[in-house]
Design an enzyme around this catalytic site. Structure first.
Site, PDB file in Angstrom:
ATOM      1  CD  GLU A  96     -30.183 -23.590  14.182  1.00 52.41           C
ATOM      2  OE1 GLU A  96     -30.599 -24.141  13.143  1.00 52.41           O
ATOM      3  OE2 GLU A  96     -30.950 -23.175  15.069  1.00 52.41           O
ATOM      4  CE  LYS A 128     -32.573 -14.646  21.216  1.00 54.38           C
ATOM      5  NZ  LYS A 128     -31.973 -15.880  21.786  1.00 54.38           N
ATOM      6  N   GLY A 154     -28.721 -31.655  21.014  1.00 54.19           N
ATOM      7  CA  GLY A 154     -29.723 -30.932  20.229  1.00 54.19           C
ATOM      8  C   GLY A 154     -29.787 -29.450  20.546  1.00 54.19           C
ATOM      9  CD  GLU A 198     -40.993 -10.025  27.785  1.00 52.01           C
ATOM     10  OE1 GLU A 198     -41.530  -9.021  28.248  1.00 52.01           O
ATOM     11  OE2 GLU A 198     -39.753 -10.162  27.708  1.00 52.01           O
ATOM     12  CG  LEU A 202     -36.021 -15.656  30.901  1.00 50.41           C
ATOM     13  CD1 LEU A 202     -34.511 -15.506  30.721  1.00 50.41           C
ATOM     14  CD2 LEU A 202     -36.324 -16.243  32.268  1.00 50.41           C
ATOM     15  CB  VAL A 261     -35.188 -10.500  24.127  1.00 43.39           C
ATOM     16  CG1 VAL A 261     -33.866 -10.511  24.883  1.00 43.39           C
ATOM     17  CG2 VAL A 261     -35.102  -9.612  22.893  1.00 43.39           C
ATOM     18  N   GLY A 295     -36.710 -22.684  24.428  1.00 38.24           N
ATOM     19  CA  GLY A 295     -37.475 -23.893  24.687  1.00 38.24           C
ATOM     20  C   GLY A 295     -38.946 -23.666  24.392  1.00 38.24           C
ATOM     21  CG  ASP A 334     -30.873 -16.080  17.726  1.00 35.35           C
ATOM     22  OD1 ASP A 334     -31.829 -15.799  16.972  1.00 35.35           O
ATOM     23  OD2 ASP A 334     -31.014 -16.424  18.917  1.00 35.35           O
ATOM     24  CB  THR A 341     -43.660 -18.792  11.772  1.00 37.31           C
ATOM     25  OG1 THR A 341     -43.514 -17.391  11.455  1.00 37.31           O
ATOM     26  CG2 THR A 341     -45.101 -19.215  11.530  1.00 37.31           C
ATOM     27  CE  LYS A 356     -34.366 -14.329  17.493  1.00 38.12           C
ATOM     28  NZ  LYS A 356     -34.931 -15.454  18.251  1.00 38.12           N
TER      29      LYS A 356
END
Lengths: 333, 333
Positions: A185, A200, A182, A124, A131, A127, A315, A196, A73, A97
């Site tokens: 926000e 990170k 899309g 992982e 990746l 951030v 994604g 955001d 979530t 996060k």
């Protein structure tokens, strides 16, 4: 899990059982295992009304060895239970996060509890989604490298906007396109304000070893004040059109020097700042395209030439892959 | 190990003991631990004459739990003992490429034995030294991603040469400079023939799941035949000067299209090829500089935009760091 079951069993002697499931509507715990084939239907038909606290208490009461809680979530409620989950000897894997980017004291306490109880805490995907970023940083730090500088673009949305702000298109149009695809926000300012991104950078700085808080991050707003203050989204877009000369000037100044605009987060000497920079073709962030994230680690060992990781940093598919990789990591621990 | 001892103990509850040491001259096994402060002196004064087979037999006979053999050589002798080391329940961490790039049957057998005995076999530094490449690929594969294409530049020396072959400088001069900087083997053809590159591509292809042999790799030579056949290094350099029109034509053709020359390894549809390519500014390998390595993973999940890792892929410090990170990985298993 379903797709990889045989391979994990055969190649890694791993048998991962799904014991509990909950979303915001329903919950289900089946110690014998929830079938991976039709878990959605089983949750729907055999689940009871969602109750996170009770769900987690039931999970703890099972006292199963090698248990892992996966928090998929972005909720601020779930992390309030992490401490208790660790105390019960259960590991956590999450893309959430919130816990790691809240007050430092809370972050530190979670880390300590997990260590004390000998359980894992992997995130992982906090951030750059799938990746390899957090783990790379962890490896550098624990093998004794000294981080001199981190430079990163960790907002896919902002990346997309500045990569697209070229030629005749107005900044307004690029933002509007990003929204229509899309990528933003509902109110694009929720991306453009960089909050955001701050989270990170905070997580990375803490991983390096700095006891830093969100308020310590120096962030330069992309948007002029009137855009930020516009009372509606419509008004925001009107202000954005009015601000075009401002953006155009920045872009043209950069272009005159053969440079492009990039919104870059930097950690150096324990200071985190996020600002709009004009970078030239010798900079590793120059050729960025699409909504890619990028990060350059400059360390004692990677001093003359940085270690650079680049790719899509958001994604569902890549985030799920990152969470899954973390889960497998815990399982082989 | 010495420098990180306290941190590993405090932050990770890890206590790594150095039990044995051998180089080509001397060997020493001390079950109570060899002091990290003056191991060189201790090996010198208390060691006996080197004997690898006996050293390894002694190591096995100790039956210590959680043992790891770290092979920091490039020797083809050491890997002949790996199978027996695994059989004894001992994990292996190595930067040595020989085992993984030899006959496929041997590679497969090693993997199977390690799995059967429940021990680890880590070799991140086989490809790109400390750069996260093997582990990234492993994670993609075991989480069920499908690798569509790997593109890589995995020779720092060749990378340096083509990154430097610009402007008025001749190919001869760039190669000679690389040699004088110590970037090449005594005979630069040992780098330019791409054999080391083949080994690395082979390891990656096998990690993806292909049972491929070195002879299956299609490699285009950088050097014209006379350069390859020159009997001495001096004669090679003379041939290189004679071949300048050939290299210049390639460079100019590339430049006319706004492109640069890159020697790229590609894995696609189970086929590995290594060839000289002209790439444009839209290609992720265009802006490469120095002796950097780079790899782009194009997969089902990273399809439109690849996952790219870039940085120095050779050197003592980054290789040691990668071996150390692998060792810590085994220790937390």
């Amino acid at each position: 899990l379903k797709q990889q079951r045989d391979r994990l069993q055969n190649d890694h002697d791993l048998n991962i059982r799904l014991i509990g499931l909950t979303n915001s509507r329903q919950r289900l715990i089946q110690p014998e295992g929830i079938p991976l084939e039709n878990w959605e239907e089983v949750l729907e038909t055999q689940g009871s009304e969602a109750d996170l606290a009770d769900f987690l208490e039931q999970m703890k009461a099972l006292h199963l060895p090698d248990s892992v809680l996966v928090d998929n979530t972005a909720s601020s409620l779930v992390p309030t239970f992490y401490e208790g989950v660790f105390e019960a000897g259960i590991s956590i894997v999450t893309c959430n996060k919130i816990a790691n980017s809240g007050p430092y004291a809370q972050y530190e306490s979670l880390k300590n509890t997990a260590r004390k109880k000998g359980v894992s805490f992997f995130y992982e995907t906090n951030v750059g989604a799938g990746l390899p970023i957090v783990r790379v940083l962890k490896d550098l730090v624990r093998t004794g490298d000294r981080v001199l500088k981190l430079e990163a673009i960790l907002s896919g949305t902002i990346s997309y906007i500045f990569n697209g702000y070229q030629g005749e298109r107005t900044f307004h149009d690029v933002v509007q396109e990003a929204q229509s695809l899309g990528y933003t926000e509902p109110d694009p300012r929720d991306d453009l304000n960089g909050n955001d991104f701050v989270r990170k950078m905070l997580i990375l700085a803490r991983e390096v070893g700095y006891s830093i808080e969100a308020k310590d991050v120096q962030i330069d707003s992309i948007l002029p004040q009137p855009c930020l203050e516009a009372p509606t989204i419509e008004a925001f877009y009107q202000e954005l059109t009015r601000a075009e000369p401002h953006f155009e000037r920045l872009k043209n100044e950069a272009a005159a020097g053969g440079k492009v605009l990039r919104y870059i987060g930097t950690l150096e000497d324990g200071q985190v700042k996020i600002s709009l920079e004009a970078v030239g073709s010798d900079h590793p962030f120059f050729p960025l395209s699409g909504s890619d994230n990028i990060i350059a680690f400059t360390t004692e060992r990677y001093r003359d030439q940085s270690l650079v990781v680049r790719g899509p940093g958001a994604g569902a598919a890549v985030t799920a892959a990152g969470v899954f990789a973390d889960l497998l990591q815990v399982c082989t621990h």
